[in-house]
Design a protein around this motif. Sequence first.
Motif, PDB file in Angstrom:
ATOM      1  N   ALA A  80       0.829  -1.215   0.000  1.00  0.00           N
ATOM      2  CA  ALA A  80       0.000   0.000   0.000  1.00  0.00           C
ATOM      3  C   ALA A  80       0.861   1.261   0.000  1.00  0.00           C
ATOM      4  O   ALA A  80       0.531   2.254  -0.664  1.00  0.00           O
ATOM      5  N   VAL A  81       1.974   1.224   0.713  1.00  0.00           N
ATOM      6  CA  VAL A  81       2.840   2.404   0.838  1.00  0.00           C
ATOM      7  C   VAL A  81       3.765   2.544  -0.367  1.00  0.00           C
ATOM      8  O   VAL A  81       3.809   3.591  -1.021  1.00  0.00           O
ATOM      9  N   PHE A  82       4.523   1.497  -0.676  1.00  0.00           N
ATOM     10  CA  PHE A  82       5.592   1.631  -1.660  1.00  0.00           C
ATOM     11  C   PHE A  82       5.100   1.488  -3.106  1.00  0.00           C
ATOM     12  O   PHE A  82       5.757   1.970  -4.031  1.00  0.00           O
ATOM     13  N   ALA A  83       3.945   0.858  -3.292  1.00  0.00           N
ATOM     14  CA  ALA A  83       3.395   0.766  -4.647  1.00  0.00           C
ATOM     15  C   ALA A  83       2.341   1.828  -4.918  1.00  0.00           C
ATOM     16  O   ALA A  83       2.209   2.298  -6.046  1.00  0.00           O
ATOM     17  N   TYR A  84       1.601   2.209  -3.856  1.00  0.00           N
ATOM     18  CA  TYR A  84       0.453   3.105  -4.065  1.00  0.00           C
ATOM     19  C   TYR A  84       0.544   4.420  -3.290  1.00  0.00           C
ATOM     20  O   TYR A  84      -0.361   5.241  -3.384  1.00  0.00           O
ATOM     21  N   GLY A  85       1.591   4.633  -2.525  1.00  0.00           N
ATOM     22  CA  GLY A  85       1.808   5.925  -1.887  1.00  0.00           C
ATOM     23  C   GLY A  85       0.863   6.255  -0.748  1.00  0.00           C
ATOM     24  O   GLY A  85       0.664   7.426  -0.433  1.00  0.00           O
ATOM     25  N   GLN A  86       0.306   5.251  -0.101  1.00  0.00           N
ATOM     26  CA  GLN A  86      -0.603   5.511   1.000  1.00  0.00           C
ATOM     27  C   GLN A  86       0.164   5.787   2.288  1.00  0.00           C
ATOM     28  O   GLN A  86       1.313   5.386   2.449  1.00  0.00           O
ATOM     29  N   ARG A  87      -0.499   6.474   3.206  1.00  0.00           N
ATOM     30  CA  ARG A  87       0.117   6.746   4.510  1.00  0.00           C
ATOM     31  C   ARG A  87      -0.260   5.632   5.477  1.00  0.00           C
ATOM     32  O   ARG A  87      -1.358   5.599   6.032  1.00  0.00           O
ATOM     33  N   GLU A  88       0.640   4.680   5.647  1.00  0.00           N
ATOM     34  CA  GLU A  88       0.450   3.545   6.547  1.00  0.00           C
ATOM     35  C   GLU A  88       1.788   3.251   7.226  1.00  0.00           C
ATOM     36  O   GLU A  88       2.845   3.429   6.615  1.00  0.00           O
ATOM     37  N   PRO A  89       1.764   2.794   8.478  1.00  0.00           N
ATOM     38  CA  PRO A  89       3.024   2.375   9.099  1.00  0.00           C
ATOM     39  C   PRO A  89       3.482   1.031   8.552  1.00  0.00           C
ATOM     40  O   PRO A  89       2.680   0.103   8.405  1.00  0.00           O
ATOM     41  N   VAL A  90       4.760   0.946   8.203  1.00  0.00           N
ATOM     42  CA  VAL A  90       5.363  -0.303   7.724  1.00  0.00           C
ATOM     43  C   VAL A  90       6.453  -0.682   8.729  1.00  0.00           C
ATOM     44  O   VAL A  90       7.388   0.087   8.938  1.00  0.00           O
ATOM     45  N   VAL A  91       6.324  -1.856   9.326  1.00  0.00           N
ATOM     46  CA  VAL A  91       7.221  -2.219  10.420  1.00  0.00           C
ATOM     47  C   VAL A  91       7.858  -3.575  10.148  1.00  0.00           C
ATOM     48  O   VAL A  91       7.162  -4.586  10.022  1.00  0.00           O
ATOM     49  N   ASP A  92       9.192  -3.591  10.039  1.00  0.00           N
ATOM     50  CA  ASP A  92       9.931  -4.848   9.986  1.00  0.00           C
ATOM     51  C   ASP A  92      10.905  -4.878  11.162  1.00  0.00           C
ATOM     52  O   ASP A  92      10.881  -4.007  12.032  1.00  0.00           O
ATOM     53  N   GLN A 149      17.849  -4.144  21.933  1.00  0.00           N
ATOM     54  CA  GLN A 149      17.142  -4.946  20.943  1.00  0.00           C
ATOM     55  C   GLN A 149      15.644  -4.817  21.188  1.00  0.00           C
ATOM     56  O   GLN A 149      15.208  -4.612  22.318  1.00  0.00           O
ATOM     57  N   PRO A 150      14.839  -4.954  20.138  1.00  0.00           N
ATOM     58  CA  PRO A 150      13.391  -4.899  20.334  1.00  0.00           C
ATOM     59  C   PRO A 150      12.883  -6.169  20.997  1.00  0.00           C
ATOM     60  O   PRO A 150      13.541  -7.215  20.963  1.00  0.00           O
ATOM     61  N   GLY A 151      11.713  -6.090  21.604  1.00  0.00           N
ATOM     62  CA  GLY A 151      11.069  -7.283  22.119  1.00  0.00           C
ATOM     63  C   GLY A 151      10.368  -8.025  20.997  1.00  0.00           C
ATOM     64  O   GLY A 151      10.496  -7.682  19.821  1.00  0.00           O
ATOM     65  N   PRO A 152       9.604  -9.045  21.328  1.00  0.00           N
ATOM     66  CA  PRO A 152       8.829  -9.762  20.306  1.00  0.00           C
ATOM     67  C   PRO A 152       7.863  -8.827  19.595  1.00  0.00           C
ATOM     68  O   PRO A 152       7.380  -7.847  20.177  1.00  0.00           O
ATOM     69  N   ALA A 153       7.590  -9.103  18.334  1.00  0.00           N
ATOM     70  CA  ALA A 153       6.667  -8.275  17.561  1.00  0.00           C
ATOM     71  C   ALA A 153       5.285  -8.271  18.205  1.00  0.00           C
ATOM     72  O   ALA A 153       4.831  -9.277  18.749  1.00  0.00           O
ATOM     73  N   SER A 154       4.615  -7.114  18.135  1.00  0.00           N
ATOM     74  CA  SER A 154       3.274  -6.993  18.706  1.00  0.00           C
ATOM     75  C   SER A 154       2.507  -5.904  17.960  1.00  0.00           C
ATOM     76  O   SER A 154       3.106  -5.081  17.253  1.00  0.00           O
ATOM     77  N   PRO A 155       1.176  -5.869  18.106  1.00  0.00           N
ATOM     78  CA  PRO A 155       0.393  -4.809  17.452  1.00  0.00           C
ATOM     79  C   PRO A 155       0.824  -3.406  17.875  1.00  0.00           C
ATOM     80  O   PRO A 155       0.610  -2.438  17.135  1.00  0.00           O
ATOM     81  N   ARG A 156       1.445  -3.290  19.034  1.00  0.00           N
ATOM     82  CA  ARG A 156       1.908  -1.996  19.512  1.00  0.00           C
ATOM     83  C   ARG A 156       2.933  -1.388  18.564  1.00  0.00           C
ATOM     84  O   ARG A 156       3.064  -0.153  18.470  1.00  0.00           O
ATOM     85  N   ASP A 157       3.664  -2.222  17.834  1.00  0.00           N
ATOM     86  CA  ASP A 157       4.685  -1.715  16.915  1.00  0.00           C
ATOM     87  C   ASP A 157       4.077  -0.797  15.860  1.00  0.00           C
ATOM     88  O   ASP A 157       4.647   0.248  15.522  1.00  0.00           O
ATOM     89  N   LEU A 158       2.916  -1.177  15.318  1.00  0.00           N
ATOM     90  CA  LEU A 158       2.260  -0.353  14.306  1.00  0.00           C
ATOM     91  C   LEU A 158       1.796   0.969  14.901  1.00  0.00           C
ATOM     92  O   LEU A 158       1.887   2.023  14.254  1.00  0.00           O
ATOM     93  N   VAL A 159       1.314   0.926  16.126  1.00  0.00           N
ATOM     94  CA  VAL A 159       0.851   2.144  16.802  1.00  0.00           C
ATOM     95  C   VAL A 159       2.014   3.114  16.980  1.00  0.00           C
ATOM     96  O   VAL A 159       1.908   4.316  16.710  1.00  0.00           O
TER      97      VAL A 159
END
Length: 288
Positions: free
Chosen positions: A124-136, A152-162
Amino acid sequence: MPNLAPALIEWYAANARELPWRQDGFSAWGVLVSEFMLQQTPVNRVIPHLQAWLERWPTPSALADEPAAEALTQWANLGYPRRALWLHRAAVEIRDRFGGQVPSDVDELLSLTGIGDYTARAVAVFAYGQREPVVDINTRRVIARAQHGRSQPGPASPRDLVEMDALLPDEPDDAAAFNAATMELGALICTARNPRCEACPIADQCQWLAAGRPDTGDTRRRQATYEGSDRQARGAVMRALRQAADNALPQASIVPDWPDADQRERAIATLLADGLVRARGDVLELPR
């Protein structure tokens, strides 16, 4: 909350690697394929496979019109072959449900086989230019250090996108650049081992650096060693079938000299369960 965006975007403009999926006019399908391939695979291994894939199948429909076995064969030694099977299924869904066009809506992207939060938002972001959080993992490491002072980060969680969403600039183009810049910083400068803090454009805002770079531990799950693993045995079975005429072999002749017979049988059983191979009598073959 620190404003990391201006410095990171400026740094990215001057230091970003020249990668195929960053070229002007690169298709949404190309972005989607690249994201599938980049999962747990280094960039330098992905690029030649990506180029060959898009030369053969420049659109989702081109891939969808061929058997899944062709996708699994073309995947070659990229590893985690379920990605190839899922990508083929996603291509069929794009052809049949979206008229052959990769959707731009995050929820629609999430409805496709094999696509999770990261891949949906990346497209959505890199192909279509939308404003969305991208988290790796690179993004999470940068945020863990800069904002929370953790090594180091902890385990991935929904909080990362927030957290990433709160850092994004309002303008979609700037937000896309900031998403890419944060990932690039984690890949090149803010690395898991031996980070180059002296070259970091946000060093003056980094809580971890200000605290003296303490080792706060790493609670992420470690990946099992590949050598001698069931994953290696699965890879050997898949390689034998990819290289066989018609992608089929009698089960008894597939890696018969594997040092652990029980592991070989277990690998075959799990590949059957995953749909990566199928049985036709005593013959195993790639799915058609």
